[in-house]
Scaffold this motif. Structure first.
Motif, PDB file in Angstrom:
ATOM      1  N   SER A 232      41.449  50.809  34.158  1.00 40.37           N
ATOM      2  CA  SER A 232      40.378  51.794  34.324  1.00 40.37           C
ATOM      3  C   SER A 232      39.792  51.788  35.735  1.00 40.37           C
ATOM      4  O   SER A 232      38.748  52.396  35.967  1.00 40.37           O
ATOM      5  CB  SER A 232      39.266  51.522  33.301  1.00 40.37           C
ATOM      6  N   CYS A 233      40.444  51.114  36.674  1.00 36.26           N
ATOM      7  CA  CYS A 233      39.915  51.095  38.044  1.00 36.26           C
ATOM      8  C   CYS A 233      40.038  52.470  38.680  1.00 36.26           C
ATOM      9  O   CYS A 233      41.131  53.021  38.763  1.00 36.26           O
ATOM     10  CB  CYS A 233      40.682  50.079  38.893  1.00 36.26           C
ATOM     11  N   PRO A 234      38.921  53.036  39.155  1.00 32.57           N
ATOM     12  CA  PRO A 234      39.012  54.322  39.847  1.00 32.57           C
ATOM     13  C   PRO A 234      39.736  54.138  41.188  1.00 32.57           C
ATOM     14  O   PRO A 234      39.665  53.060  41.777  1.00 32.57           O
ATOM     15  CB  PRO A 234      37.547  54.714  40.101  1.00 32.57           C
ATOM     16  N   ALA A 235      40.438  55.186  41.628  1.00 32.24           N
ATOM     17  CA  ALA A 235      41.105  55.120  42.934  1.00 32.24           C
ATOM     18  C   ALA A 235      40.049  54.928  44.031  1.00 32.24           C
ATOM     19  O   ALA A 235      38.870  55.224  43.841  1.00 32.24           O
ATOM     20  CB  ALA A 235      41.904  56.390  43.182  1.00 32.24           C
ATOM     21  N   PHE A 257      28.881  51.340  35.927  1.00 29.96           N
ATOM     22  CA  PHE A 257      29.156  50.408  34.827  1.00 29.96           C
ATOM     23  C   PHE A 257      30.335  49.501  35.179  1.00 29.96           C
ATOM     24  O   PHE A 257      30.286  48.281  35.002  1.00 29.96           O
ATOM     25  CB  PHE A 257      29.471  51.180  33.536  1.00 29.96           C
ATOM     26  N   HIS A 258      31.394  50.122  35.691  1.00 34.91           N
ATOM     27  CA  HIS A 258      32.640  49.391  35.976  1.00 34.91           C
ATOM     28  C   HIS A 258      32.405  48.286  37.014  1.00 34.91           C
ATOM     29  O   HIS A 258      32.921  47.173  36.882  1.00 34.91           O
ATOM     30  CB  HIS A 258      33.686  50.395  36.463  1.00 34.91           C
ATOM     31  N   VAL A 259      31.624  48.591  38.026  1.00 34.37           N
ATOM     32  CA  VAL A 259      31.415  47.633  39.124  1.00 34.37           C
ATOM     33  C   VAL A 259      30.293  46.647  38.787  1.00 34.37           C
ATOM     34  O   VAL A 259      30.433  45.445  39.001  1.00 34.37           O
ATOM     35  CB  VAL A 259      31.119  48.375  40.443  1.00 34.37           C
ATOM     36  N   ALA A 263      31.735  44.268  36.088  1.00 34.11           N
ATOM     37  CA  ALA A 263      31.940  43.361  37.232  1.00 34.11           C
ATOM     38  C   ALA A 263      33.398  43.283  37.669  1.00 34.11           C
ATOM     39  O   ALA A 263      33.951  42.200  37.831  1.00 34.11           O
ATOM     40  CB  ALA A 263      31.405  41.968  36.916  1.00 34.11           C
ATOM     41  N   CYS A 264      34.038  44.444  37.854  1.00 36.26           N
ATOM     42  CA  CYS A 264      35.439  44.456  38.299  1.00 36.26           C
ATOM     43  C   CYS A 264      35.523  43.883  39.722  1.00 36.26           C
ATOM     44  O   CYS A 264      34.963  44.458  40.661  1.00 36.26           O
ATOM     45  CB  CYS A 264      36.002  45.870  38.283  1.00 36.26           C
ATOM     46  N   PRO A 265      36.208  42.741  39.893  1.00 38.04           N
ATOM     47  CA  PRO A 265      36.224  42.106  41.230  1.00 38.04           C
ATOM     48  C   PRO A 265      36.971  42.928  42.273  1.00 38.04           C
ATOM     49  O   PRO A 265      36.637  42.892  43.456  1.00 38.04           O
ATOM     50  CB  PRO A 265      36.932  40.771  40.977  1.00 38.04           C
ATOM     51  N   TRP A 266      37.986  43.680  41.826  1.00 42.16           N
ATOM     52  CA  TRP A 266      38.819  44.429  42.783  1.00 42.16           C
ATOM     53  C   TRP A 266      38.065  45.640  43.314  1.00 42.16           C
ATOM     54  O   TRP A 266      38.123  45.949  44.506  1.00 42.16           O
ATOM     55  CB  TRP A 266      40.122  44.852  42.121  1.00 42.16           C
ATOM     56  N   CYS A 267      37.378  46.335  42.431  1.00 38.54           N
ATOM     57  CA  CYS A 267      36.632  47.517  42.875  1.00 38.54           C
ATOM     58  C   CYS A 267      35.426  47.090  43.711  1.00 38.54           C
ATOM     59  O   CYS A 267      35.042  47.760  44.659  1.00 38.54           O
ATOM     60  CB  CYS A 267      36.200  48.363  41.679  1.00 38.54           C
ATOM     61  N   ARG A 268      34.850  45.944  43.357  1.00 39.33           N
ATOM     62  CA  ARG A 268      33.731  45.429  44.138  1.00 39.33           C
ATOM     63  C   ARG A 268      34.199  45.108  45.562  1.00 39.33           C
ATOM     64  O   ARG A 268      33.510  45.415  46.540  1.00 39.33           O
ATOM     65  CB  ARG A 268      33.178  44.184  43.453  1.00 39.33           C
TER      66      ARG A 268
HETATM   67 ZN   LIG Z   1      38.094  48.097  39.038  1.00 34.99          ZN
END
Ligand SMILES: [Zn+2]
Length: 304
Positions: A232-235, A257-259, A263-268
């Motif tokens: 579900s990671c946004p581009a 919400f995702h970040v 707490a998505c580490p990659w998107c952060r």
């Molecule tokens: Zn993500």
């Protein structure tokens, strides 16, 4: 629409210019990821340098089913773990680049199995993860296209972040707990429909569900795959628009919400990097250092 990705054929041919382009494009976000986990400034640069060297060594194992960023972040995650282990008094064995490029699903195999069983299980799980990942991504894209961001948030909270129904209900302000259960029920139903629509892999999917024990296993597996596949990671361009404040409320709520909550580490890491983009000059020293070590390795690969 899509984010920049390198020409992998050139990378496999150890093309200097393409590898330098990779370093320029990804150095900032890798450093941002490492910076949240490695306090020492010099050690951070070592880790990022190791990531690019690991990428050169492991590029022949790159699986195009994944984005190049996933490949790099996978290596980065393992290099950070290696670094953290070295900081502890008890030493563990290091990882090879092959391990670094592989999915973390391998952790599932238990020690009391014969090697051939383990290999078979790992193949099945890796293939099953790919199939499940595709199914979940298709569902996320469909839900995003329908503008159903609340549904996306609820399902990610339940299936990826592991929240309980009650927490989802209270924290996200839904009508009641049964509304949460209903959303989950319909999402799982739709995921199974998408699995059936993809026909060919149905047997594999069933085998994977069995292999992992369907009772308590399926949700757990789904969660693991969701996270490992970054379903579900946004581009990156969505994250850039989020940062610029130009997203509509629906997708903006999902990115928040995702970040922040999931707490998505990659998107952060991507957001940290995007936020520091005006400060690109600060990356110059590390880019120079990383470039030197990579070129040296490329030259030795070229001679081999
Ligand atoms: Zn993500």
């Amino acid at each position: 629409m899509s984010d920049w990705a390198p020409d992998v054929a050139k990378l496999v041919a150890y093309d200097d210019a393409e590898w330098m382009a990779v370093e320029r494009a990804f150095c900032g976000r890798l450093l941002a990821y490492v910076a949240r986990r490695v306090p020492d400034h010099d050690a951070r640069q070592d880790v990022v340098q190791e990531v690019f060297l690991g990428a050169v060594r492991g590029i022949r194992l790159y699986d195009p089913a994944y984005t190049f960023e996933q490949f790099l972040f996978g290596i980065c995650r393992n290099r950070v773990i290696d670094h953290q282990r070295r900081q502890k008094p008890l030493a563990f064995g290091g990882r090879s680049d092959e391990d670094a490029a592989a999915l973390e699903l391998e952790d599932l195999a238990s020690d009391d199995e014969t090697p051939s069983r383990v290999v078979r299980r790992r193949d099945l799980e890796a293939e099953g993860a790919r199939v499940l990942g595709r199914i979940v991504k298709a569902w996320v894209q469909e839900t995003w296209a329908q503008g159903e961001f609340q549904r996306l948030i609820v399902v990610e909270a339940l299936l990826a972040a592991g929240w309980r129904n009650r927490d989802v209900w209270t924290r996200l302000g839904l009508r009641d707990e049964s509304a949460v259960a209903g959303i989950k029920f319909r999402a799982l139903k739709r995921l199974r429909e998408i699995a059936l629509e993809q026909g060919a892999e149905r047997d594999l999917l069933a085998a994977v569900a069995n292999a992992l024990g369907e009772e308590q296993g399926f949700d757990l597996d789904l969660r693991r795959v969701w996270l490992a596949e970054r379903a579900s990671c946004p581009a990156r361009h969505w994250l850039a628009r989020h940062l610029a404040g130009t997203l509509a409320e629906g997708p903006a709520a999902f990115v928040r919400f995702h970040v922040d909550d999931a707490a998505c580490p990659w998107c952060r890491a991507n957001l940290d990097d995007l936020g520091a983009l005006e400060d690109q000059a600060a990356l110059a020293p590390i880019l120079e250092r990383v470039g030197l070590s990579t070129r040296e390795l490329l030259r030795s690969k070229g001679r081999a």
